[in-house]
Design a protein around this motif. Structure first.
Motif, PDB file in Angstrom:
ATOM      1  N   LYS A 175       0.833  -1.208   0.000  1.00  0.00           N
ATOM      2  CA  LYS A 175       0.000   0.000   0.000  1.00  0.00           C
ATOM      3  C   LYS A 175       0.867   1.257   0.000  1.00  0.00           C
ATOM      4  CE  LYS A 175      -4.143  -1.946   2.164  1.00  0.00           C
ATOM      5  NZ  LYS A 175      -5.064  -1.875   3.328  1.00  0.00           N
ATOM      6  N   LEU A 176       1.979   1.195   0.730  1.00  0.00           N
ATOM      7  CA  LEU A 176       2.895   2.341   0.760  1.00  0.00           C
ATOM      8  C   LEU A 176       3.469   2.592  -0.631  1.00  0.00           C
ATOM      9  CD1 LEU A 176       4.860   1.624   4.067  1.00  0.00           C
ATOM     10  CD2 LEU A 176       3.242   3.489   3.679  1.00  0.00           C
ATOM     11  N   LEU A 177       3.866   1.526  -1.302  1.00  0.00           N
ATOM     12  CA  LEU A 177       4.428   1.655  -2.649  1.00  0.00           C
ATOM     13  C   LEU A 177       3.374   2.179  -3.620  1.00  0.00           C
ATOM     14  CD1 LEU A 177       6.731   1.258  -4.650  1.00  0.00           C
ATOM     15  CD2 LEU A 177       6.052  -1.134  -4.874  1.00  0.00           C
ATOM     16  N   TYR A 178       2.155   1.689  -3.491  1.00  0.00           N
ATOM     17  CA  TYR A 178       1.073   2.148  -4.367  1.00  0.00           C
ATOM     18  C   TYR A 178       0.816   3.637  -4.171  1.00  0.00           C
ATOM     19  CZ  TYR A 178      -3.561   2.757  -6.406  1.00  0.00           C
ATOM     20  OH  TYR A 178      -4.613   3.215  -7.147  1.00  0.00           O
ATOM     21  N   LYS A 179       0.834   4.071  -2.920  1.00  0.00           N
ATOM     22  CA  LYS A 179       0.631   5.502  -2.634  1.00  0.00           C
ATOM     23  C   LYS A 179       1.727   6.344  -3.277  1.00  0.00           C
ATOM     24  CE  LYS A 179       1.898   9.183   0.067  1.00  0.00           C
ATOM     25  NZ  LYS A 179       3.256   9.748   0.272  1.00  0.00           N
ATOM     26  N   GLU A 180       2.969   5.870  -3.193  1.00  0.00           N
ATOM     27  CA  GLU A 180       4.079   6.622  -3.774  1.00  0.00           C
ATOM     28  C   GLU A 180       3.979   6.666  -5.297  1.00  0.00           C
ATOM     29  OE1 GLU A 180       6.358   8.340  -2.191  1.00  0.00           O
ATOM     30  OE2 GLU A 180       5.555   7.766  -0.234  1.00  0.00           O
ATOM     31  N   LEU A 181       3.660   5.538  -5.916  1.00  0.00           N
ATOM     32  CA  LEU A 181       3.550   5.493  -7.371  1.00  0.00           C
ATOM     33  C   LEU A 181       2.382   6.333  -7.869  1.00  0.00           C
ATOM     34  CD1 LEU A 181       4.258   1.702  -8.023  1.00  0.00           C
ATOM     35  CD2 LEU A 181       5.672   3.620  -8.779  1.00  0.00           C
ATOM     36  N   ALA A 182       1.274   6.320  -7.140  1.00  0.00           N
ATOM     37  CA  ALA A 182       0.069   7.007  -7.591  1.00  0.00           C
ATOM     38  C   ALA A 182       0.085   8.498  -7.304  1.00  0.00           C
ATOM     39  CB  ALA A 182      -1.160   6.373  -6.936  1.00  0.00           C
ATOM     40  N   LEU A 183       0.712   8.896  -6.190  1.00  0.00           N
ATOM     41  CA  LEU A 183       0.595  10.289  -5.757  1.00  0.00           C
ATOM     42  C   LEU A 183       1.917  11.048  -5.648  1.00  0.00           C
ATOM     43  CD1 LEU A 183      -2.031   9.810  -2.881  1.00  0.00           C
ATOM     44  CD2 LEU A 183      -2.467  10.508  -5.248  1.00  0.00           C
ATOM     45  N   ALA A 184       2.990  10.363  -5.343  1.00  0.00           N
ATOM     46  CA  ALA A 184       4.232  11.074  -5.010  1.00  0.00           C
ATOM     47  C   ALA A 184       5.310  11.017  -6.085  1.00  0.00           C
ATOM     48  CB  ALA A 184       4.799  10.529  -3.694  1.00  0.00           C
ATOM     49  N   ALA A 185       5.334   9.961  -6.874  1.00  0.00           N
ATOM     50  CA  ALA A 185       6.400   9.804  -7.869  1.00  0.00           C
ATOM     51  C   ALA A 185       6.275  10.845  -8.981  1.00  0.00           C
ATOM     52  CB  ALA A 185       6.375   8.405  -8.462  1.00  0.00           C
ATOM     53  N   HIS A 186       7.363  11.542  -9.255  1.00  0.00           N
ATOM     54  CA  HIS A 186       7.354  12.487 -10.369  1.00  0.00           C
ATOM     55  C   HIS A 186       7.289  11.709 -11.677  1.00  0.00           C
ATOM     56  CE1 HIS A 186       8.776  15.591 -13.165  1.00  0.00           C
ATOM     57  NE2 HIS A 186       8.394  16.462 -12.254  1.00  0.00           N
ATOM     58  N   PRO A 187       6.470  12.162 -12.630  1.00  0.00           N
ATOM     59  CA  PRO A 187       6.345  11.435 -13.907  1.00  0.00           C
ATOM     60  C   PRO A 187       7.679  11.155 -14.590  1.00  0.00           C
ATOM     61  CG  PRO A 187       4.666  13.133 -13.745  1.00  0.00           C
ATOM     62  CD  PRO A 187       5.577  13.325 -12.574  1.00  0.00           C
ATOM     63  N   THR A 188       8.625  12.085 -14.447  1.00  0.00           N
ATOM     64  CA  THR A 188       9.936  11.899 -15.072  1.00  0.00           C
ATOM     65  C   THR A 188      10.653  10.678 -14.511  1.00  0.00           C
ATOM     66  OG1 THR A 188      10.126  14.294 -15.332  1.00  0.00           O
ATOM     67  CG2 THR A 188      12.130  13.011 -15.595  1.00  0.00           C
ATOM     68  N   SER A 189      10.493  10.431 -13.211  1.00  0.00           N
ATOM     69  CA  SER A 189      11.166   9.290 -12.597  1.00  0.00           C
ATOM     70  C   SER A 189      10.638   7.977 -13.159  1.00  0.00           C
ATOM     71  CB  SER A 189      10.990   9.325 -11.073  1.00  0.00           C
ATOM     72  OG  SER A 189       9.629   9.170 -10.716  1.00  0.00           O
ATOM     73  N   ILE A 190       9.363   7.941 -13.497  1.00  0.00           N
ATOM     74  CA  ILE A 190       8.793   6.741 -14.108  1.00  0.00           C
ATOM     75  C   ILE A 190       9.366   6.548 -15.511  1.00  0.00           C
ATOM     76  CG2 ILE A 190       6.672   5.563 -14.765  1.00  0.00           C
ATOM     77  CD1 ILE A 190       6.993   6.053 -11.754  1.00  0.00           C
ATOM     78  N   VAL A 191       9.523   7.654 -16.237  1.00  0.00           N
ATOM     79  CA  VAL A 191      10.115   7.588 -17.571  1.00  0.00           C
ATOM     80  C   VAL A 191      11.553   7.072 -17.484  1.00  0.00           C
ATOM     81  CG1 VAL A 191      10.831   8.932 -19.580  1.00  0.00           C
ATOM     82  CG2 VAL A 191       8.643   9.424 -18.480  1.00  0.00           C
ATOM     83  N   PHE A 192      12.304   7.562 -16.499  1.00  0.00           N
ATOM     84  CA  PHE A 192      13.691   7.126 -16.325  1.00  0.00           C
ATOM     85  C   PHE A 192      13.788   5.619 -16.123  1.00  0.00           C
ATOM     86  CE2 PHE A 192      15.179  11.492 -14.543  1.00  0.00           C
ATOM     87  CZ  PHE A 192      15.240  11.985 -15.829  1.00  0.00           C
ATOM     88  N   ALA A 193      12.763   5.018 -15.525  1.00  0.00           N
ATOM     89  CA  ALA A 193      12.789   3.582 -15.261  1.00  0.00           C
ATOM     90  C   ALA A 193      12.876   2.771 -16.547  1.00  0.00           C
ATOM     91  CB  ALA A 193      11.553   3.172 -14.466  1.00  0.00           C
ATOM     92  N   PHE A 194      12.442   3.368 -17.658  1.00  0.00           N
ATOM     93  CA  PHE A 194      12.457   2.659 -18.939  1.00  0.00           C
ATOM     94  C   PHE A 194      13.702   2.971 -19.767  1.00  0.00           C
ATOM     95  CE2 PHE A 194       8.021   2.759 -17.696  1.00  0.00           C
ATOM     96  CZ  PHE A 194       7.561   1.501 -18.053  1.00  0.00           C
ATOM     97  N   PHE A 195      14.637   3.709 -19.190  1.00  0.00           N
ATOM     98  CA  PHE A 195      15.837   4.090 -19.926  1.00  0.00           C
ATOM     99  C   PHE A 195      16.840   2.955 -20.073  1.00  0.00           C
ATOM    100  CE2 PHE A 195      16.108   9.011 -19.974  1.00  0.00           C
ATOM    101  CZ  PHE A 195      14.861   9.057 -20.569  1.00  0.00           C
ATOM    102  N   GLY A 196      16.510   1.787 -19.539  1.00  0.00           N
ATOM    103  CA  GLY A 196      17.397   0.643 -19.741  1.00  0.00           C
ATOM    104  C   GLY A 196      17.531   0.276 -21.208  1.00  0.00           C
ATOM    105  N   CYS A 197      16.552   0.690 -22.016  1.00  0.00           N
ATOM    106  CA  CYS A 197      16.601   0.395 -23.455  1.00  0.00           C
ATOM    107  C   CYS A 197      17.715   1.148 -24.168  1.00  0.00           C
ATOM    108  CB  CYS A 197      15.255   0.724 -24.112  1.00  0.00           C
ATOM    109  SG  CYS A 197      14.799   2.472 -24.038  1.00  0.00           S
ATOM    110  N   LEU A 198      18.344   2.103 -23.479  1.00  0.00           N
ATOM    111  CA  LEU A 198      19.414   2.880 -24.099  1.00  0.00           C
ATOM    112  C   LEU A 198      20.653   2.044 -24.401  1.00  0.00           C
ATOM    113  CD1 LEU A 198      19.232   6.255 -22.095  1.00  0.00           C
ATOM    114  CD2 LEU A 198      18.430   5.790 -24.412  1.00  0.00           C
ATOM    115  N   VAL A 199      20.697   0.808 -23.912  1.00  0.00           N
ATOM    116  CA  VAL A 199      21.851  -0.052 -24.230  1.00  0.00           C
ATOM    117  C   VAL A 199      21.886  -0.397 -25.717  1.00  0.00           C
ATOM    118  CG1 VAL A 199      22.008  -1.035 -21.911  1.00  0.00           C
ATOM    119  CG2 VAL A 199      20.574  -2.152 -23.646  1.00  0.00           C
TER     120      VAL A 199
END
Length: 212
Positions: free
Chosen positions: A2-26
């Protein structure tokens, strides 16, 4: 969860979510791939800065949770983004090797050793960043500057080691060299796990002394 869901839904900056997919830069030719880890370190900074601007600390304090659990939410969010970034990069690393792309001329390739270095970079950054931030709970910029120094040193070191002739095997995807790299990955995983626990413990102790 529930804590993680709250952070993902309300607190995480959209840019940080985008950064999570930057692994494709390899898959990008002639790109310093350890910079990908820098994005994994920028993600918590943007989130903590965003949380300050949206008064997330005040909102979290009003929830029926302890300060320790508030820290745990941010800690879980950071770990999730960083590990997702690494796991997301794996199929792209396989695609890179399967298509016979040339060796990266500007730094280390996404080898097993590269993943081990990435875990160490994340671990050191998180320890310094969280420990510094939770001294007061709002100076994200200062915490990032302090944590960015060892992060950049480790990134430069990881990139530079592969250019030393005796350590050229760190940049090789040959089966025999990949086996030699496994201990580096295991050491990185142990370092990440141990320092994550230290990060959580130190951060919670410091934040419990902060008067919101």
């Amino acid at each position: 969860m529930k804590l993680l869901y709250k952070e993902l839904a309300l607190a995480a900056h959209p840019t940080s979510i985008v950064f999570a997919f930057f692994g494709c830069l390899v898959l990008v030719p002639a790109y310093p791939y350890t910079v990908i880890f820098m994005f994994g370190c920028l993600a918590p900074y943007f989130t903590f800065f965003y949380s300050r601007e949206t008064n997330d600390a005040w909102y979290t304090a009003l929830l029926p949770i302890t300060k320790r659990e508030g820290v745990k939410g941010k800690w879980l969010l950071t770990v999730t983004i960083q590990l997702f970034q690494l796991l997301f990069s794996i199929p792209f690393a396989f695609i890179r090797n399967a298509t016979g792309m040339e060796s990266n001329p500007v730094g280390i390739d996404p080898t097993i050793a590269w993943y081990g270095f990435g875990l160490v970079i994340y671990a050191i950054f998180d320890l310094v960043f969280f420990s510094s931030y939770y001294k007061n709970g709002y100076k994200a910029g200062r915490a990032f500057i302090v944590a960015a120094i060892p992060m950049l040193v480790l990134i430069i070191t990881a990139e530079g080691l592969s250019h030393l002739p005796p350590l050229a095997w760190l940049d090789s995807c040959a089966p025999q060299n990949l086996l030699r790299q496994v201990p580096i990955l295991l050491a990185g995983a142990l370092c990440y796990l141990f320092l994550l626990l230290c990060t959580y413990r130190i951060s919670t102790k410091r934040f419990e002394k902060v008067d919101l």
